[in-house]
Write an enzyme that holds these catalytic residues in place. Structure first.
Site, PDB file in Angstrom:
ATOM      1  N   THR A  14       0.827  -1.216   0.000  1.00  0.00           N
ATOM      2  CA  THR A  14       0.000   0.000   0.000  1.00  0.00           C
ATOM      3  C   THR A  14       0.856   1.258   0.000  1.00  0.00           C
ATOM      4  O   THR A  14       0.468   2.293  -0.550  1.00  0.00           O
ATOM      5  CB  THR A  14      -0.928  -0.022   1.234  1.00  0.00           C
ATOM      6  OG1 THR A  14      -1.781  -1.157   1.115  1.00  0.00           O
ATOM      7  CG2 THR A  14      -1.786   1.221   1.340  1.00  0.00           C
ATOM      8  N   SER A  58       1.541  -7.322  -1.063  1.00  0.00           N
ATOM      9  CA  SER A  58       2.281  -8.364  -0.340  1.00  0.00           C
ATOM     10  C   SER A  58       1.579  -9.726  -0.268  1.00  0.00           C
ATOM     11  O   SER A  58       2.252 -10.729  -0.021  1.00  0.00           O
ATOM     12  CB  SER A  58       2.716  -7.880   1.038  1.00  0.00           C
ATOM     13  OG  SER A  58       1.646  -7.813   1.931  1.00  0.00           O
ATOM     14  N   THR A  91       1.744  -4.469   4.260  1.00  0.00           N
ATOM     15  CA  THR A  91       1.563  -4.838   5.677  1.00  0.00           C
ATOM     16  C   THR A  91       1.000  -6.252   5.851  1.00  0.00           C
ATOM     17  O   THR A  91       1.197  -6.873   6.887  1.00  0.00           O
ATOM     18  CB  THR A  91       0.608  -3.854   6.385  1.00  0.00           C
ATOM     19  OG1 THR A  91      -0.650  -3.876   5.711  1.00  0.00           O
ATOM     20  CG2 THR A  91       1.157  -2.454   6.429  1.00  0.00           C
ATOM     21  N   ASP A  92       0.289  -6.747   4.829  1.00  0.00           N
ATOM     22  CA  ASP A  92      -0.411  -8.035   5.010  1.00  0.00           C
ATOM     23  C   ASP A  92       0.534  -9.185   5.339  1.00  0.00           C
ATOM     24  O   ASP A  92       0.177 -10.080   6.115  1.00  0.00           O
ATOM     25  CB  ASP A  92      -1.205  -8.400   3.742  1.00  0.00           C
ATOM     26  CG  ASP A  92      -2.428  -7.511   3.551  1.00  0.00           C
ATOM     27  OD1 ASP A  92      -2.758  -6.750   4.477  1.00  0.00           O
ATOM     28  OD2 ASP A  92      -3.044  -7.584   2.478  1.00  0.00           O
TER      29      ASP A  92
HETATM   30  N1  ASP Z   1      -2.781  -5.340   0.851  1.00  0.00           N
HETATM   31  C1  ASP Z   1      -1.657  -4.491   1.118  1.00  0.00           C
HETATM   32  C2  ASP Z   1      -0.372  -5.289   1.017  1.00  0.00           C
HETATM   33  O1  ASP Z   1      -0.053  -5.992   1.951  1.00  0.00           O
HETATM   34  C3  ASP Z   1      -1.812  -3.921   2.448  1.00  0.00           C
HETATM   35  C4  ASP Z   1      -0.711  -2.986   2.863  1.00  0.00           C
HETATM   36  O2  ASP Z   1       0.342  -2.852   2.301  1.00  0.00           O
HETATM   37  O3  ASP Z   1      -0.960  -2.353   3.880  1.00  0.00           O
HETATM   38  O4  ASP Z   1       0.307  -5.190   0.039  1.00  0.00           O
END
Ligand code: ASP
Length: 325
Positions: A14, A58, A91-92
């Site tokens: 993200t 991710s 973050t995932d």
């Molecule tokens: N869906 C995103 C990822 O993990 C969420 C994020 O980066 O916060 O790439």
């Protein structure tokens, strides 16, 4: 020019996404250099070099990509002018990639993952501040030999302990029970505790055939029958409480162990170890006697990565068992 350099490796997430009118959602859109340009304060910390590794959400990350990323980190760290390395990530799955590298990489230089809960075009986007904090940690000598870290929302977490706890809140990353290693204040980086008992697995291979099974009340052996049929190499089972299991699955576990599938037992509870304190049917004692390995405090997703690395290194189950708990 300052005498230190931090290399920022971008992988996506993200933090590097913008709202897309056509698809009505966030999509990967920001280049590595654009990410750095959004944080002019970096110039006051150290020189920055950007390396673009990928630009993926991710959930698209794989153990194979984590291994390639680890190799890239070790290669970059050999450069004497590099003080530390920051990796931007989604973050995932950042708790997985960071833990994989924590076990796998050789360098003792600071390696710091960061991410963002809000896209680059969102109101109060957290990406720029997170990058700044991560670079500050990577540039400080105090962070050497602390293992791989995850820095978001000004907190410094150990990759071994950290988990994503909230789907949207910027304070999502927590290290349950143990707490953060430290934090980043506006004038300096502050560590409040040290990293102990870090395990490193020296391997050139990983065994990707490791699955996770979460247990549930009333569960039967269907999933295990499938895994035995598939001839998988390892299975991490997420049990209840101290690691206890529903009794109907015991026959499936026995058959997996007889088929030389390595079985690691962890708990769905987020704090504490699994241990053989109960001996009733389905409890850890008889399951351990059957040949299951106890996975300590690890979450199933981290135990899976550890098992993949260990199975890449050792074929002897006794050897693998030594590295758990
Ligand atoms: N869906 C995103 C990822 O993990 C969420 C994020 O980066 O916060 O790439």
């Amino acid at each position: 020019m300052l005498d230190k350099k931090v290399v920022v490796i971008t992988t996506g997430g993200t933090i590097a996404m913008r709202y897309d009118e056509a698809t009505k959602g966030l999509v990967p859109a920001v280049s590595g250099q654009e990410l750095m340009d959004a944080v002019p304060e970096l110039k006051t910390v150290c020189d920055i070099e950007v390396v673009e590794f990928s630009n993926i959400p991710s959930p698209h990350m794989t153990p194979k990509l984590m291994k390639d990323l680890g190799d890239k980190v070790d290669e970059i760290a050999l450069d004497k002018t590099v003080a530390g390395i920051v990796i931007t990530h989604g973050t995932d799955t950042v708790e997985e990639s960071s833990y994989f590298l924590d076990l796998y990489i050789k360098t003792e230089k600071p390696v710091v993952f960061t991410a963002a809960m809000r896209g680059a075009t969102d109101i109060s986007s957290d990406g720029a501040k997170n990058i700044l904090c991560a670079v500050k940690v990577a540039a400080t000598e105090v962070a050497i030999s602390k293992g791989v870290m995850v820095v978001l929302n000004e907190s410094i977490h150990s990759a071994e302990d950290v988990i994503k706890t909230h789907t949207t809140n910027v304070d999502t990353f927590q290290s349950p029970y143990w707490g953060a290693l430290g934090y980043v204040d506006s004038d300096r980086v502050i560590f409040k505790r040290d990293r102990v008992n870090r395990l490193k697995i020296d391997t050139v291979k990983i065994d990707e055939s490791v699955y996770i099974v979460k247990t549930f009340t009333g569960m039967n052996t269907d999933i295990f029958d499938f895994l035995i049929d598939k001839k998988v190499a390892g299975v991490v089972i997420e049990g209840f409480g101290r690691g206890n299991l529903p009794p109907l699955i015991l026959d499936g576990i026995k058959r997996m162990i007889d088929a030389n599938i390595i079985v690691v037992l962890v708990s769905r509870v987020i704090e504490g170890r699994v241990l053989d304190v109960y001996s009733y049917v389905g409890a850890v004692k008889p399951v351990k006697e059957m040949g299951a390995i106890l996975g300590g405090e690890l979450t199933s997703q981290k135990a899976r990565l550890k098992l993949m690395l260990l199975m890449g290194r050792y074929s002897d189950k006794k050897e693998i068992e030594k590295y758990f708990d």
